[in-house]
Scaffold this motif. Structure first.
Motif, PDB file in Angstrom:
ATOM      1  N   TYR A   1       0.838  -1.195   0.000  1.00  0.00           N
ATOM      2  CA  TYR A   1       0.000   0.000   0.000  1.00  0.00           C
ATOM      3  C   TYR A   1       0.868   1.238   0.000  1.00  0.00           C
ATOM      4  O   TYR A   1       1.701   1.423   0.899  1.00  0.00           O
ATOM      5  CB  TYR A   1      -0.903  -0.022   1.239  1.00  0.00           C
ATOM      6  CG  TYR A   1      -1.902   1.080   1.272  1.00  0.00           C
ATOM      7  CD1 TYR A   1      -3.009   1.055   0.451  1.00  0.00           C
ATOM      8  CD2 TYR A   1      -1.729   2.157   2.117  1.00  0.00           C
ATOM      9  CE1 TYR A   1      -3.940   2.076   0.479  1.00  0.00           C
ATOM     10  CE2 TYR A   1      -2.650   3.174   2.152  1.00  0.00           C
ATOM     11  CZ  TYR A   1      -3.747   3.122   1.338  1.00  0.00           C
ATOM     12  OH  TYR A   1      -4.659   4.131   1.366  1.00  0.00           O
ATOM     13  N   LEU A   2       0.711   2.089  -0.989  1.00  0.00           N
ATOM     14  CA  LEU A   2       1.429   3.354  -1.097  1.00  0.00           C
ATOM     15  C   LEU A   2       2.939   3.195  -0.941  1.00  0.00           C
ATOM     16  O   LEU A   2       3.598   3.936  -0.245  1.00  0.00           O
ATOM     17  CB  LEU A   2       0.920   4.346  -0.046  1.00  0.00           C
ATOM     18  CG  LEU A   2      -0.495   4.860  -0.255  1.00  0.00           C
ATOM     19  CD1 LEU A   2      -0.901   5.748   0.904  1.00  0.00           C
ATOM     20  CD2 LEU A   2      -0.601   5.629  -1.551  1.00  0.00           C
TER      21      LEU A   2
ATOM     22  N   LEU B   1       4.458   0.833   0.584  1.00  0.00           N
ATOM     23  CA  LEU B   1       4.814   0.112   1.802  1.00  0.00           C
ATOM     24  C   LEU B   1       4.390  -1.338   1.660  1.00  0.00           C
ATOM     25  O   LEU B   1       3.260  -1.619   1.286  1.00  0.00           O
ATOM     26  CB  LEU B   1       4.085   0.708   3.013  1.00  0.00           C
ATOM     27  CG  LEU B   1       4.373   2.164   3.319  1.00  0.00           C
ATOM     28  CD1 LEU B   1       3.457   2.639   4.423  1.00  0.00           C
ATOM     29  CD2 LEU B   1       5.816   2.339   3.728  1.00  0.00           C
TER      30      LEU B   1
ATOM     31  N   SER C   1       8.157   9.956   3.788  1.00  0.00           N
ATOM     32  CA  SER C   1       7.335   9.092   2.933  1.00  0.00           C
ATOM     33  C   SER C   1       6.484   8.151   3.784  1.00  0.00           C
ATOM     34  O   SER C   1       5.301   7.951   3.513  1.00  0.00           O
ATOM     35  CB  SER C   1       8.237   8.297   1.998  1.00  0.00           C
ATOM     36  OG  SER C   1       7.495   7.376   1.252  1.00  0.00           O
TER      37      SER C   1
ATOM     38  N   SER D   1       2.379   8.302   4.079  1.00  0.00           N
ATOM     39  CA  SER D   1       1.525   7.141   3.813  1.00  0.00           C
ATOM     40  C   SER D   1       0.613   6.849   4.987  1.00  0.00           C
ATOM     41  O   SER D   1      -0.557   6.525   4.813  1.00  0.00           O
ATOM     42  CB  SER D   1       2.384   5.915   3.502  1.00  0.00           C
ATOM     43  OG  SER D   1       3.159   6.137   2.352  1.00  0.00           O
TER      44      SER D   1
ATOM     45  N   TYR E   1      -2.241   9.280   5.034  1.00  0.00           N
ATOM     46  CA  TYR E   1      -3.249   8.908   4.044  1.00  0.00           C
ATOM     47  C   TYR E   1      -4.162   7.814   4.600  1.00  0.00           C
ATOM     48  O   TYR E   1      -5.363   7.804   4.362  1.00  0.00           O
ATOM     49  CB  TYR E   1      -2.557   8.448   2.764  1.00  0.00           C
ATOM     50  CG  TYR E   1      -3.480   8.240   1.610  1.00  0.00           C
ATOM     51  CD1 TYR E   1      -3.971   9.316   0.883  1.00  0.00           C
ATOM     52  CD2 TYR E   1      -3.889   6.965   1.241  1.00  0.00           C
ATOM     53  CE1 TYR E   1      -4.824   9.134  -0.174  1.00  0.00           C
ATOM     54  CE2 TYR E   1      -4.752   6.768   0.180  1.00  0.00           C
ATOM     55  CZ  TYR E   1      -5.207   7.858  -0.530  1.00  0.00           C
ATOM     56  OH  TYR E   1      -6.070   7.669  -1.572  1.00  0.00           O
TER      57      TYR E   1
END
Length: 154
Positions: free
Chosen positions: A16-17, A19, A53, A57, A60
């Protein structure tokens, strides 16, 4: 949604994103109790771009996982000069997410709602500048009975 959009089910979320949560210890608490993070400490400095980063994430993800909102706000304070303690706290949030993957928000259709609010404050707990940390959460609960929901075409 399948009637309106072409959707592909790819199974459970594991990437996800940027990760990927593979092998981490599953934990049930997103932050250790009574942990006090410092803005400037003598620990190993982390790469700021990687930390930003990761925190971005996590920010988000707060749209569907409100239970991490406070903690993401805490680790967001240290994006300018992150240390190993800050990275450890952010990675613990990831382990918590992996351990509680079944949690999330469910949006349903109804006209009968009840608004409930909760708040909490941690007076002057920030060691660096003695600022307060304040958190709040509001719930919009469906108050309709099951009989009404069963007759709902959605």
């Amino acid at each position: 949604m399948l009637l309106e959009f072409k959707i592909t089910d790819v199974g459970f979320m594991s990437y996800y994103l940027g990760l990927e949560m593979l092998d981490c210890n599953l934990i049930k608490t997103p932050m250790e109790c009574r942990v006090k993070l410092l803005k400037f400490d003598d620990r190993i400095k982390e790469y700021p771009t990687l930390f930003k980063s990761l925190v971005g994430s996590l920010r988000y993800l707060t749209c569907i996982r409100l239970n991490i909102l406070f903690l993401v706000g805490v680790v967001s304070r240290y994006m300018e000069a992150p240390t190993s303690a800050h990275m450890k706290a952010a990675k613990r949030i990831l382990c918590y997410l992996k351990g509680t993957i079944e949690f999330g928000l469910f949006y349903s259709f109804s006209h009968d709602f009840q608004l409930m609010g909760f708040c909490d404050s941690d007076f002057a707990s920030d060691i660096d500048d003695r600022k307060n940390t304040f958190g709040f959460m509001f719930f919009l609960e469906i108050v309709a009975s099951l009989g009404v929901l069963r007759n709902n075409p959605l």
